[in-house]
Design a protein around this motif. Structure first.
Motif, mmCIF file in Angstrom:
data_model
loop_
_atom_site.group_PDB
_atom_site.id
_atom_site.type_symbol
_atom_site.label_atom_id
_atom_site.label_comp_id
_atom_site.label_asym_id
_atom_site.label_seq_id
_atom_site.Cartn_x
_atom_site.Cartn_y
_atom_site.Cartn_z
ATOM 1 N N GLY A 170 0.813 -1.212 0.000
ATOM 2 C CA GLY A 170 0.000 0.000 0.000
ATOM 3 C C GLY A 170 0.842 1.254 0.000
ATOM 4 O O GLY A 170 2.068 1.211 -0.113
ATOM 5 N N SER A 171 0.183 2.387 0.168
ATOM 6 C CA SER A 171 0.890 3.664 0.057
ATOM 7 C C SER A 171 1.804 3.933 1.251
ATOM 8 O O SER A 171 2.771 4.689 1.139
ATOM 9 N N LYS A 172 1.529 3.314 2.408
ATOM 10 C CA LYS A 172 2.326 3.588 3.599
ATOM 11 C C LYS A 172 3.332 2.483 3.924
ATOM 12 O O LYS A 172 4.243 2.696 4.727
ATOM 13 N N ASN A 173 3.157 1.330 3.336
ATOM 14 C CA ASN A 173 4.052 0.211 3.611
ATOM 15 C C ASN A 173 4.177 -0.608 2.336
ATOM 16 O O ASN A 173 3.269 -1.350 1.977
ATOM 17 N N PHE A 174 5.309 -0.474 1.658
ATOM 18 C CA PHE A 174 5.445 -1.125 0.362
ATOM 19 C C PHE A 174 6.875 -1.599 0.141
ATOM 20 O O PHE A 174 7.827 -1.112 0.749
ATOM 21 N N TRP A 175 6.993 -2.603 -0.722
ATOM 22 C CA TRP A 175 8.268 -3.020 -1.279
ATOM 23 C C TRP A 175 8.282 -2.614 -2.749
ATOM 24 O O TRP A 175 7.250 -2.274 -3.335
ATOM 25 N N LEU A 176 9.470 -2.665 -3.332
ATOM 26 C CA LEU A 176 9.626 -2.475 -4.770
ATOM 27 C C LEU A 176 10.170 -3.767 -5.358
ATOM 28 O O LEU A 176 10.951 -4.475 -4.715
ATOM 29 N N TYR A 177 9.765 -4.066 -6.568
ATOM 30 C CA TYR A 177 10.191 -5.322 -7.191
ATOM 31 C C TYR A 177 10.537 -5.106 -8.649
ATOM 32 O O TYR A 177 9.848 -4.390 -9.376
ATOM 33 N N SER A 178 11.634 -5.738 -9.047
ATOM 34 C CA SER A 178 11.953 -5.855 -10.467
ATOM 35 C C SER A 178 12.485 -7.248 -10.707
ATOM 36 O O SER A 178 13.079 -7.869 -9.800
ATOM 37 N N LYS A 179 12.279 -7.760 -11.891
ATOM 38 C CA LYS A 179 12.747 -9.104 -12.227
ATOM 39 C C LYS A 179 14.261 -9.182 -12.136
ATOM 40 O O LYS A 179 14.835 -10.206 -11.748
ATOM 41 N N ALA A 180 14.931 -8.077 -12.457
ATOM 42 C CA ALA A 180 16.397 -8.076 -12.460
ATOM 43 C C ALA A 180 16.981 -8.042 -11.058
ATOM 44 O O ALA A 180 17.962 -8.727 -10.763
ATOM 45 N N ASP A 181 16.376 -7.255 -10.159
ATOM 46 C CA ASP A 181 16.964 -7.019 -8.842
ATOM 47 C C ASP A 181 16.229 -7.688 -7.693
ATOM 48 O O ASP A 181 16.706 -7.661 -6.555
ATOM 49 N N GLY A 182 15.067 -8.272 -7.943
ATOM 50 C CA GLY A 182 14.308 -8.887 -6.871
ATOM 51 C C GLY A 182 13.543 -7.867 -6.048
ATOM 52 O O GLY A 182 13.146 -6.809 -6.553
ATOM 53 N N TYR A 183 13.363 -8.164 -4.766
ATOM 54 C CA TYR A 183 12.560 -7.313 -3.882
ATOM 55 C C TYR A 183 13.437 -6.328 -3.126
ATOM 56 O O TYR A 183 14.446 -6.690 -2.526
ATOM 57 N N ASP A 184 13.012 -5.068 -3.152
ATOM 58 C CA ASP A 184 13.672 -4.001 -2.404
ATOM 59 C C ASP A 184 12.849 -3.730 -1.153
ATOM 60 O O ASP A 184 11.723 -3.236 -1.215
ATOM 61 N N LEU A 185 13.410 -4.064 0.018
ATOM 62 C CA LEU A 185 12.714 -3.902 1.299
ATOM 63 C C LEU A 185 13.245 -2.698 2.076
ATOM 64 O O LEU A 185 13.129 -2.647 3.300
#
Length: 288
Positions: A11-26
């Motif tokens: 959601g807008s207040k608690n999120f991760w970012l994801y890309s196939k190349a780099d995986g999950y950004d926590l």
């Protein structure tokens, strides 16, 4: 270099970012479009690569206390608990110190009010503990253990079972000696440390902690209970497979780790944490 398109997970207040190349950004930047946060620790997990922010991460060590480990109480001198300690001392704890990540020492520490409010099922569970060896008898929660003879012949008081500030409720010495002033000490009164007003949530939020590395024993009981509650309340949960263990059958460990990797968060080893810290990424040179 072309920018990598990142998918927003959450959601807008608690999120991760994801890309196939780099995986999950926590790393929890202020907004999805904010510049990447540095320093950052890349970690390999059983389901791919993730990145965490060391300033927002803590190692949680659960229940590795004298009561559960000490041979003075008839506990086995070779047990899964000592295997866990070995991995923590060799890899996870030094890595956390190197990266500046605090340790949360989360263990039983009851008050008289806690005893008065204790559900009978928990009392029954402790009464069923069969992991003591030899003639030493340990009574129910709150009972007096009495004097114990150490290897050098000196005597100590075992104290009241899992009550606050007793010898038996202290963390095992080889771990306790690694504690530092920036660490967080939390007494719990249930299997889950995220239940019952322990103060852990305020302690974590006051430090800006968003990501938790879970270790300790038993993996399918107090560790899993704490991890599930933390997961439900919005913390990132990373389970250390060799930094946890249990005296339950192997399928109990397998079930927890299956869910830790697939639904609750991520699964990795203590050495993978150490390797990630060794490869910690600093702020890129803007002039380059």
């Amino acid at each position: 270099m072309a920018s990598v398109e990142m998918e927003v997970i959450g959601g807008s207040k608690n999120f991760w970012l994801y890309s196939k190349a780099d995986g999950y950004d926590l790393t929890h930047p202020p907004t999805p479009a904010s510049p990447r946060i540095y320093p950052r620790i890349p970690l390999e997990t059983t389901t791919g690569q993730i990145a965490i922010d060391p300033s927002k991460t803590a190692l949680v060590v659960i229940d590795l206390q004298n009561y559960f480990l000490s041979p003075l109480l008839g506990r086995p001198s070779q047990s899964v608990g000592f295997e866990i300690i070995d991995k923590l001392l060799k890899y996870a704890i030094p890595a956390c110190r190197k990266a500046g990540m605090p340790i949360v020492w989360l263990g039983w520490g009851l008050s008289q009010q806690d005893l008065d409010d204790m559900p009978p099922a928990i009392v029954k569970g402790f009464a069923a503990d069969t992991n003591f060896e030899g003639p030493k008898k340990v009574g129910p929660l709150g009972s007096n253990i009495g004097p114990l003879e150490q290897e050098d012949g000196t005597m100590i008081e075992g104290g009241l079972v899992l009550m606050k500030d007793q010898w038996n409720s202290k963390f095992y010495p080889s771990l306790a000696e690694k504690a530092e002033p920036q660490d967080i000490w939390i007494y719990k009164n249930r299997l889950s440390g995220f239940w019952g007003g322990t103060g852990i949530e305020d302690g974590l939020k006051s430090r800006g902690i968003r990501t938790l590395l879970f270790s300790g024993a038993n993996e399918d009981q107090c560790v899993a209970g704490s991890l599930q509650d933390a997961f439900t309340k919005g913390w990132d949960c990373l389970l250390l497979s060799d930094g946890t263990g249990t005296t339950s059958p192997e399928f109990a460990k397998q079930g927890v780790e299956y869910n830790a990797a697939g639904g609750w968060g991520f699964l990795l080893t203590c050495k993978q944490v150490a390797d990630g810290v060794d490869n910690m990424q600093a702020q890129p040179d803007a002039s380059g």
